[in-house]
Design a protein around this motif. Structure first.
Motif, mmCIF file in Angstrom:
data_model
loop_
_atom_site.group_PDB
_atom_site.id
_atom_site.type_symbol
_atom_site.label_atom_id
_atom_site.label_comp_id
_atom_site.label_asym_id
_atom_site.label_seq_id
_atom_site.Cartn_x
_atom_site.Cartn_y
_atom_site.Cartn_z
ATOM 1 N N ALA A 90 23.358 -49.862 25.966
ATOM 2 C CA ALA A 90 24.209 -50.046 25.047
ATOM 3 C C ALA A 90 25.754 -49.699 25.788
ATOM 4 C CB ALA A 90 24.232 -48.980 23.664
ATOM 5 N N GLU A 91 25.777 -48.746 26.327
ATOM 6 C CA GLU A 91 26.991 -48.646 27.156
ATOM 7 C C GLU A 91 27.252 -49.640 28.080
ATOM 8 O OE1 GLU A 91 26.850 -44.842 29.301
ATOM 9 O OE2 GLU A 91 28.745 -45.303 30.406
ATOM 10 N N VAL A 93 26.419 -53.195 27.250
ATOM 11 C CA VAL A 93 26.838 -54.073 26.389
ATOM 12 C C VAL A 93 28.010 -53.841 25.814
ATOM 13 C CG1 VAL A 93 25.849 -55.058 24.138
ATOM 14 C CG2 VAL A 93 24.174 -54.387 25.890
ATOM 15 N N GLN A 94 28.499 -52.932 25.773
ATOM 16 C CA GLN A 94 30.143 -52.814 25.186
ATOM 17 C C GLN A 94 30.924 -53.511 26.253
ATOM 18 O OE1 GLN A 94 30.476 -48.227 23.460
ATOM 19 N NE2 GLN A 94 30.817 -48.400 25.857
ATOM 20 N N TRP A 95 30.600 -53.690 27.774
ATOM 21 C CA TRP A 95 31.430 -54.207 28.606
ATOM 22 C C TRP A 95 30.829 -55.521 28.609
ATOM 23 C CZ3 TRP A 95 35.656 -52.036 29.703
ATOM 24 C CH2 TRP A 95 35.798 -50.580 29.665
ATOM 25 N N SER A 97 30.096 -57.434 25.962
ATOM 26 C CA SER A 97 30.866 -57.914 25.107
ATOM 27 C C SER A 97 32.711 -58.071 25.353
ATOM 28 C CB SER A 97 31.143 -57.290 23.519
ATOM 29 O OG SER A 97 29.546 -57.101 23.133
ATOM 30 N N PHE A 98 33.064 -56.984 26.105
ATOM 31 C CA PHE A 98 34.392 -57.116 26.535
ATOM 32 C C PHE A 98 34.583 -58.108 27.582
ATOM 33 C CE2 PHE A 98 37.566 -55.234 29.394
ATOM 34 C CZ PHE A 98 38.803 -54.964 28.426
#
Lengths: 195, 195
Positions: A90-91, A93-95, A97-98
Protein backbone atom coordinates in the motif's frame (compact mmCIF):
# COMPACT_ATOMS: atom_id res chain seq x y z
CA UNK A 1 9.23 -11.45 -22.69
CA UNK A 2 8.37 -8.56 -25.03
CA UNK A 3 8.04 -4.88 -24.20
CA UNK A 4 6.13 -2.97 -26.89
CA UNK A 5 8.10 0.19 -26.55
CA UNK A 6 8.49 3.81 -27.57
CA UNK A 7 11.96 5.15 -26.77
CA UNK A 8 10.82 8.74 -26.06
CA UNK A 9 7.94 7.69 -23.76
CA UNK A 10 8.49 8.24 -20.06
CA UNK A 11 5.93 5.54 -19.30
CA UNK A 12 7.98 3.05 -21.34
CA UNK A 13 11.14 4.34 -19.65
CA UNK A 14 9.66 3.42 -16.24
CA UNK A 15 9.64 -0.23 -17.35
CA UNK A 16 13.03 -0.18 -19.09
CA UNK A 17 14.57 1.51 -16.04
CA UNK A 18 13.19 -1.03 -13.59
CA UNK A 19 14.16 -3.96 -15.82
CA UNK A 20 17.72 -2.59 -15.98
CA UNK A 21 17.93 -2.10 -12.20
CA UNK A 22 16.46 -5.52 -11.43
CA UNK A 23 18.44 -7.24 -14.16
CA UNK A 24 15.34 -8.52 -15.99
CA UNK A 25 15.80 -9.25 -19.67
CA UNK A 26 13.22 -7.68 -21.98
CA UNK A 27 12.95 -7.92 -25.75
CA UNK A 28 12.12 -4.38 -26.81
CA UNK A 29 9.73 -4.20 -29.76
CA UNK A 30 9.73 -0.65 -31.13
CA UNK A 31 6.21 0.49 -32.05
CA UNK A 32 5.56 2.76 -35.04
CA UNK A 33 3.89 5.38 -32.85
CA UNK A 34 3.91 8.18 -35.45
CA UNK A 35 1.80 6.00 -37.75
CA UNK A 36 -0.52 5.05 -34.91
CA UNK A 37 0.43 1.37 -34.67
CA UNK A 38 -0.49 1.47 -30.95
CA UNK A 39 -4.09 2.29 -31.88
CA UNK A 40 -4.44 -0.56 -34.40
CA UNK A 41 -4.52 -4.37 -34.10
CA UNK A 42 -2.69 -6.29 -32.83
CA UNK A 43 -1.65 -3.67 -30.24
CA UNK A 44 -5.12 -2.20 -29.74
CA UNK A 45 -6.33 -5.73 -28.93
CA UNK A 46 -3.54 -6.08 -26.35
CA UNK A 47 -4.32 -2.64 -24.89
CA UNK A 48 -7.71 -1.16 -25.78
CA UNK A 49 -6.58 2.15 -24.24
CA UNK A 50 -4.24 2.53 -27.23
CA UNK A 51 -1.29 3.41 -25.02
CA UNK A 52 2.26 2.19 -24.56
CA UNK A 53 3.94 0.34 -22.95
CA UNK A 54 2.45 -3.12 -23.32
CA UNK A 55 4.17 -6.18 -21.84
CA UNK A 56 3.74 -9.69 -23.25
CA UNK A 57 5.02 -12.62 -21.22
CA UNK A 58 3.88 -15.81 -22.89
CA UNK A 59 0.08 -15.79 -22.72
CA UNK A 60 0.04 -12.89 -20.22
CA UNK A 61 -0.46 -9.36 -21.54
CA UNK A 62 -0.35 -6.25 -19.36
CA UNK A 63 -0.99 -2.59 -20.10
CA UNK A 64 -0.22 0.40 -17.85
CA UNK A 65 3.32 1.11 -16.72
CA UNK A 66 2.41 0.84 -13.03
CA UNK A 67 0.77 -2.57 -13.48
CA UNK A 68 3.76 -3.76 -15.52
CA UNK A 69 6.11 -2.71 -12.71
CA UNK A 70 4.03 -4.71 -10.22
CA UNK A 71 4.07 -7.74 -12.52
CA UNK A 72 7.78 -7.63 -13.28
CA UNK A 73 8.76 -7.01 -9.67
CA UNK A 74 6.40 -9.67 -8.34
CA UNK A 75 7.29 -12.30 -10.91
CA UNK A 76 11.00 -11.61 -11.52
CA UNK A 77 12.30 -8.74 -9.40
CA UNK A 78 12.18 -10.04 -5.86
CA UNK A 79 10.68 -8.77 -2.63
CA UNK A 80 13.11 -5.84 -2.30
CA UNK A 81 11.26 -4.00 -5.07
CA UNK A 82 7.69 -5.08 -4.26
CA UNK A 83 7.16 -6.74 -0.88
CA UNK A 84 4.57 -9.36 0.00
CA UNK A 85 3.09 -7.57 3.03
CA UNK A 86 0.08 -5.29 2.59
CA UNK A 87 1.57 -2.29 4.43
CA UNK A 88 4.52 -2.22 2.07
CA UNK A 89 2.39 -2.77 -1.02
CA UNK A 90 0.00 0.00 0.00
CA UNK A 91 2.87 2.38 0.74
CA UNK A 92 4.11 1.77 -2.81
CA UNK A 93 0.65 1.95 -4.42
CA UNK A 94 0.27 5.47 -2.95
CA UNK A 95 3.14 6.47 -5.26
CA UNK A 96 1.89 4.42 -8.22
CA UNK A 97 -1.37 6.41 -8.02
CA UNK A 98 0.67 9.61 -7.69
CA UNK A 99 2.50 8.63 -10.89
CA UNK A 100 -0.72 7.74 -12.75
CA UNK A 101 -2.60 10.84 -11.63
CA UNK A 102 -0.64 13.84 -10.31
CA UNK A 103 2.63 13.29 -12.23
CA UNK A 104 0.88 12.25 -15.45
CA UNK A 105 -1.33 15.35 -15.49
CA UNK A 106 1.45 17.83 -14.67
CA UNK A 107 5.06 16.96 -15.55
CA UNK A 108 4.14 14.41 -18.22
CA UNK A 109 1.35 16.47 -19.81
CA UNK A 110 3.54 19.60 -20.03
CA UNK A 111 6.20 17.57 -21.85
CA UNK A 112 3.64 16.01 -24.21
CA UNK A 113 2.58 19.50 -25.30
CA UNK A 114 6.01 21.10 -25.50
CA UNK A 115 7.96 18.23 -27.04
CA UNK A 116 5.33 16.36 -29.05
CA UNK A 117 2.64 18.97 -29.75
CA UNK A 118 -0.19 17.14 -27.96
CA UNK A 119 -3.50 18.99 -27.74
CA UNK A 120 -3.58 19.24 -23.95
CA UNK A 121 -3.96 22.20 -21.59
CA UNK A 122 -0.32 23.24 -21.17
CA UNK A 123 -0.98 26.06 -18.73
CA UNK A 124 -3.05 23.77 -16.48
CA UNK A 125 -0.25 21.18 -16.57
CA UNK A 126 2.42 23.76 -15.76
CA UNK A 127 0.29 25.25 -13.01
CA UNK A 128 0.09 21.86 -11.27
CA UNK A 129 3.82 21.08 -11.56
CA UNK A 130 5.20 23.14 -8.63
CA UNK A 131 2.82 21.54 -6.11
CA UNK A 132 3.75 18.07 -7.35
CA UNK A 133 7.48 18.79 -7.08
CA UNK A 134 7.14 20.58 -3.74
CA UNK A 135 5.30 17.58 -2.33
CA UNK A 136 8.03 15.24 -3.58
CA UNK A 137 10.72 17.56 -2.23
CA UNK A 138 9.14 17.70 1.23
CA UNK A 139 8.84 13.90 1.31
CA UNK A 140 12.44 13.44 0.13
CA UNK A 141 13.69 15.87 2.74
CA UNK A 142 12.74 13.26 5.33
CA UNK A 143 13.23 10.08 3.28
CA UNK A 144 15.97 8.84 0.98
CA UNK A 145 13.48 6.89 -1.13
CA UNK A 146 9.76 7.22 -1.83
CA UNK A 147 8.72 4.10 0.08
CA UNK A 148 10.04 1.49 2.54
CA UNK A 149 13.36 3.28 3.07
CA UNK A 150 14.90 1.63 0.01
CA UNK A 151 14.61 1.73 -3.79
CA UNK A 152 11.32 0.18 -4.94
CA UNK A 153 9.09 0.29 -7.99
CA UNK A 154 7.64 3.51 -6.47
CA UNK A 155 10.87 5.31 -7.40
CA UNK A 156 10.86 3.73 -10.86
CA UNK A 157 7.29 4.96 -11.43
CA UNK A 158 7.99 8.56 -10.42
CA UNK A 159 11.61 9.27 -11.44
CA UNK A 160 11.14 9.19 -15.25
CA UNK A 161 8.77 12.15 -15.63
CA UNK A 162 10.67 14.09 -12.97
CA UNK A 163 14.00 13.79 -14.75
CA UNK A 164 12.27 14.48 -18.10
CA UNK A 165 10.28 17.46 -16.81
CA UNK A 166 12.66 20.18 -18.10
CA UNK A 167 11.61 18.98 -21.60
CA UNK A 168 8.14 20.25 -20.66
CA UNK A 169 9.39 23.62 -19.50
CA UNK A 170 9.42 22.73 -15.79
CA UNK A 171 12.32 23.98 -13.66
CA UNK A 172 13.84 21.46 -11.25
CA UNK A 173 16.38 23.83 -9.63
CA UNK A 174 14.23 24.83 -6.62
CA UNK A 175 13.90 21.22 -5.45
CA UNK A 176 17.21 20.26 -3.85
CA UNK A 177 15.93 17.11 -2.14
CA UNK A 178 14.47 15.90 -5.42
CA UNK A 179 17.88 16.54 -7.00
CA UNK A 180 19.65 14.44 -4.37
CA UNK A 181 17.13 11.61 -4.79
CA UNK A 182 17.66 11.69 -8.56
CA UNK A 183 21.39 11.40 -7.93
CA UNK A 184 20.80 8.41 -5.63
CA UNK A 185 18.72 6.79 -8.38
CA UNK A 186 21.43 7.44 -10.94
CA UNK A 187 24.05 5.77 -8.73
CA UNK A 188 22.10 2.51 -8.40
CA UNK A 189 23.83 -0.49 -10.03
CA UNK A 190 22.42 -1.10 -13.50
CA UNK A 191 20.84 2.39 -13.74
CA UNK A 192 19.60 3.23 -17.24
CA UNK A 193 19.77 6.94 -18.20
CA UNK A 194 16.75 8.82 -19.54
CA UNK A 195 16.01 8.59 -23.26
CA UNK B 1 -9.25 1.60 12.41
CA UNK B 2 -10.30 5.11 11.36
CA UNK B 3 -11.41 6.32 7.94
CA UNK B 4 -11.20 10.10 7.62
CA UNK B 5 -14.22 10.44 5.44
CA UNK B 6 -16.36 12.73 3.33
CA UNK B 7 -19.79 11.22 2.63
CA UNK B 8 -20.18 12.83 -0.82
CA UNK B 9 -16.71 11.82 -2.04
CA UNK B 10 -16.56 8.98 -4.54
CA UNK B 11 -12.99 8.26 -3.49
CA UNK B 12 -14.16 7.79 0.12
CA UNK B 13 -17.08 5.71 -1.15
CA UNK B 14 -14.59 3.29 -2.80
CA UNK B 15 -13.25 2.48 0.67
CA UNK B 16 -16.62 2.38 2.44
CA UNK B 17 -18.00 0.12 -0.32
CA UNK B 18 -15.12 -2.33 -0.11
CA UNK B 19 -15.19 -2.41 3.68
CA UNK B 20 -18.92 -3.19 3.56
CA UNK B 21 -18.46 -5.98 0.98
CA UNK B 22 -15.51 -7.52 2.82
CA UNK B 23 -17.12 -7.07 6.24
CA UNK B 24 -14.30 -4.89 7.59
CA UNK B 25 -15.22 -2.59 10.44
CA UNK B 26 -14.19 1.06 10.00
CA UNK B 27 -14.74 3.95 12.34
CA UNK B 28 -15.80 6.78 10.04
CA UNK B 29 -14.47 10.18 11.10
CA UNK B 30 -16.35 12.89 9.17
CA UNK B 31 -13.99 15.66 8.02
CA UNK B 32 -15.10 19.28 7.88
CA UNK B 33 -14.28 19.54 4.19
CA UNK B 34 -16.11 22.83 3.56
CA UNK B 35 -13.87 24.53 6.13
CA UNK B 36 -10.77 22.91 4.64
CA UNK B 37 -9.95 20.61 7.58
CA UNK B 38 -8.33 18.17 5.07
CA UNK B 39 -5.77 20.86 4.17
CA UNK B 40 -4.80 21.64 7.78
CA UNK B 41 -3.01 19.69 10.54
CA UNK B 42 -3.47 17.00 11.66
CA UNK B 43 -4.93 15.77 8.35
CA UNK B 44 -2.42 17.59 6.13
CA UNK B 45 0.36 15.84 8.09
CA UNK B 46 -1.32 12.49 7.48
CA UNK B 47 -1.81 13.28 3.79
CA UNK B 48 0.30 16.13 2.37
CA UNK B 49 -1.78 15.95 -0.84
CA UNK B 50 -4.66 17.42 1.17
CA UNK B 51 -7.10 14.83 -0.12
CA UNK B 52 -9.55 12.37 1.35
CA UNK B 53 -9.85 9.53 2.23
CA UNK B 54 -7.12 8.88 4.77
CA UNK B 55 -6.94 5.59 6.67
CA UNK B 56 -5.36 5.24 10.11
CA UNK B 57 -4.73 1.77 11.46
CA UNK B 58 -2.73 2.07 14.65
CA UNK B 59 0.59 3.62 13.67
CA UNK B 60 -0.06 3.04 9.95
CA UNK B 61 -1.46 5.89 7.87
CA UNK B 62 -2.40 5.60 4.20
CA UNK B 63 -3.62 8.14 1.68
CA UNK B 64 -5.05 7.45 -1.80
CA UNK B 65 -8.18 5.36 -2.20
CA UNK B 66 -6.42 2.77 -4.37
CA UNK B 67 -3.62 2.26 -1.85
CA UNK B 68 -6.17 2.01 0.96
CA UNK B 69 -8.03 -0.72 -0.97
CA UNK B 70 -4.77 -2.66 -1.36
CA UNK B 71 -4.02 -2.31 2.34
CA UNK B 72 -7.48 -3.27 3.56
CA UNK B 73 -7.77 -6.20 1.18
CA UNK B 74 -4.25 -7.45 1.90
CA UNK B 75 -4.47 -7.06 5.65
CA UNK B 76 -8.13 -7.86 6.32
CA UNK B 77 -10.04 -8.75 3.15
CA UNK B 78 -8.55 -12.03 2.04
CA UNK B 79 -7.06 -13.29 -1.20
CA UNK B 80 -10.35 -13.26 -3.09
CA UNK B 81 -10.21 -9.47 -3.30
CA UNK B 82 -6.43 -9.03 -3.77
CA UNK B 83 -4.47 -12.16 -4.61
CA UNK B 84 -0.86 -12.94 -3.71
CA UNK B 85 0.33 -13.81 -7.22
CA UNK B 86 1.85 -11.10 -9.41
CA UNK B 87 -0.32 -11.80 -12.46
CA UNK B 88 -3.46 -11.22 -10.44
CA UNK B 89 -2.08 -8.17 -8.68
CA UNK B 90 -0.97 -6.63 -11.99
CA UNK B 91 -4.35 -7.36 -13.61
CA UNK B 92 -5.97 -5.44 -10.75
CA UNK B 93 -3.41 -2.59 -10.74
CA UNK B 94 -4.28 -1.95 -14.40
CA UNK B 95 -7.73 -0.95 -13.15
CA UNK B 96 -6.43 0.94 -10.11
CA UNK B 97 -4.42 3.12 -12.51
CA UNK B 98 -7.51 3.44 -14.72
CA UNK B 99 -9.41 4.67 -11.65
CA UNK B 100 -6.66 7.11 -10.61
CA UNK B 101 -6.11 8.50 -14.10
CA UNK B 102 -8.82 7.99 -16.74
CA UNK B 103 -11.87 7.80 -14.43
CA UNK B 104 -10.62 10.57 -12.13
CA UNK B 105 -10.07 13.00 -15.01
CA UNK B 106 -13.38 12.29 -16.77
CA UNK B 107 -16.35 10.99 -14.73
CA UNK B 108 -15.05 12.29 -11.40
CA UNK B 109 -13.88 15.68 -12.68
CA UNK B 110 -17.20 16.34 -14.47
CA UNK B 111 -19.05 15.65 -11.21
CA UNK B 112 -16.68 17.88 -9.20
CA UNK B 113 -17.54 20.78 -11.48
CA UNK B 114 -21.26 20.19 -11.81
CA UNK B 115 -22.07 19.18 -8.23
CA UNK B 116 -19.42 21.04 -6.22
CA UNK B 117 -18.38 23.96 -8.44
CA UNK B 118 -14.71 22.96 -8.75
CA UNK B 119 -12.58 25.08 -11.07
CA UNK B 120 -11.75 22.30 -13.53
CA UNK B 121 -12.19 22.01 -17.29
CA UNK B 122 -15.70 20.58 -17.50
CA UNK B 123 -15.79 20.29 -21.28
CA UNK B 124 -12.49 18.38 -21.33
CA UNK B 125 -13.79 16.05 -18.63
CA UNK B 126 -17.08 15.46 -20.47
CA UNK B 127 -15.22 14.94 -23.74
CA UNK B 128 -13.18 12.11 -22.22
CA UNK B 129 -16.14 10.36 -20.58
CA UNK B 130 -17.58 8.45 -23.57
CA UNK B 131 -14.23 6.79 -24.37
CA UNK B 132 -13.80 5.74 -20.75
CA UNK B 133 -17.30 4.25 -20.58
CA UNK B 134 -17.03 2.64 -24.03
CA UNK B 135 -13.79 0.96 -22.98
CA UNK B 136 -15.42 -0.34 -19.81
CA UNK B 137 -18.47 -1.47 -21.77
CA UNK B 138 -16.37 -3.40 -24.27
CA UNK B 139 -14.43 -5.08 -21.47
CA UNK B 140 -17.63 -5.94 -19.59
CA UNK B 141 -19.19 -7.40 -22.72
CA UNK B 142 -16.63 -10.20 -22.44
CA UNK B 143 -16.12 -10.29 -18.66
CA UNK B 144 -18.51 -10.27 -15.71
CA UNK B 145 -15.96 -8.44 -13.52
CA UNK B 146 -13.03 -6.14 -14.24
CA UNK B 147 -10.32 -8.60 -13.19
CA UNK B 148 -9.77 -12.26 -12.32
CA UNK B 149 -13.32 -13.32 -13.24
CA UNK B 150 -14.63 -12.37 -9.81
CA UNK B 151 -15.30 -9.26 -7.70
CA UNK B 152 -12.04 -7.66 -6.59
CA UNK B 153 -10.84 -4.28 -5.39
CA UNK B 154 -10.64 -3.34 -9.09
CA UNK B 155 -14.45 -3.20 -9.21
CA UNK B 156 -14.54 -1.25 -5.93
CA UNK B 157 -12.10 1.32 -7.37
CA UNK B 158 -14.06 1.88 -10.60
CA UNK B 159 -17.74 1.42 -9.70
CA UNK B 160 -18.19 4.54 -7.50
CA UNK B 161 -17.49 7.23 -10.11
CA UNK B 162 -19.38 5.23 -12.75
CA UNK B 163 -22.57 5.03 -10.68
CA UNK B 164 -22.13 8.69 -9.65
CA UNK B 165 -21.38 9.93 -13.18
CA UNK B 166 -24.95 11.15 -13.96
CA UNK B 167 -24.33 13.74 -11.21
CA UNK B 168 -21.64 15.12 -13.53
CA UNK B 169 -23.91 15.23 -16.55
CA UNK B 170 -22.71 11.96 -18.05
CA UNK B 171 -25.29 9.63 -19.59
CA UNK B 172 -24.96 5.93 -18.73
CA UNK B 173 -27.83 4.67 -20.92
CA UNK B 174 -25.70 3.74 -23.97
CA UNK B 175 -23.58 1.31 -21.96
CA UNK B 176 -25.66 -1.80 -21.39
CA UNK B 177 -22.78 -4.03 -20.27
CA UNK B 178 -21.74 -1.41 -17.72
CA UNK B 179 -25.35 -1.37 -16.48
CA UNK B 180 -25.37 -5.15 -16.02
CA UNK B 181 -22.04 -5.03 -14.19
CA UNK B 182 -23.39 -2.31 -11.88
CA UNK B 183 -26.39 -4.56 -11.17
CA UNK B 184 -24.04 -7.46 -10.35
CA UNK B 185 -22.14 -5.17 -7.96
CA UNK B 186 -25.38 -4.07 -6.32
CA UNK B 187 -26.42 -7.69 -5.73
CA UNK B 188 -23.22 -8.61 -3.86
CA UNK B 189 -23.79 -9.49 -0.18
CA UNK B 190 -23.11 -6.48 2.02
CA UNK B 191 -23.30 -3.98 -0.88
CA UNK B 192 -23.39 -0.35 0.24
CA UNK B 193 -25.39 2.02 -2.02
CA UNK B 194 -23.89 5.24 -3.38
CA UNK B 195 -24.00 8.34 -1.17
Amino acid sequence: MKLYDLEASGNCYKVRLFAALANIELEKVPVDFLNGAHKQPPLSDMNPLGQLPVLEDGAQVFRDSQAILVYLAGAYGGLAWWPAHPQGQAEIVQWLSFAANEVQHSLCAARLVQKFGYDLDQSAALAKAPAVLALLDAHLQRHDWLALGRPTIADCAVYPYVVLSPEGGVELEPYSHVARWMKRMEELPGFLPKP
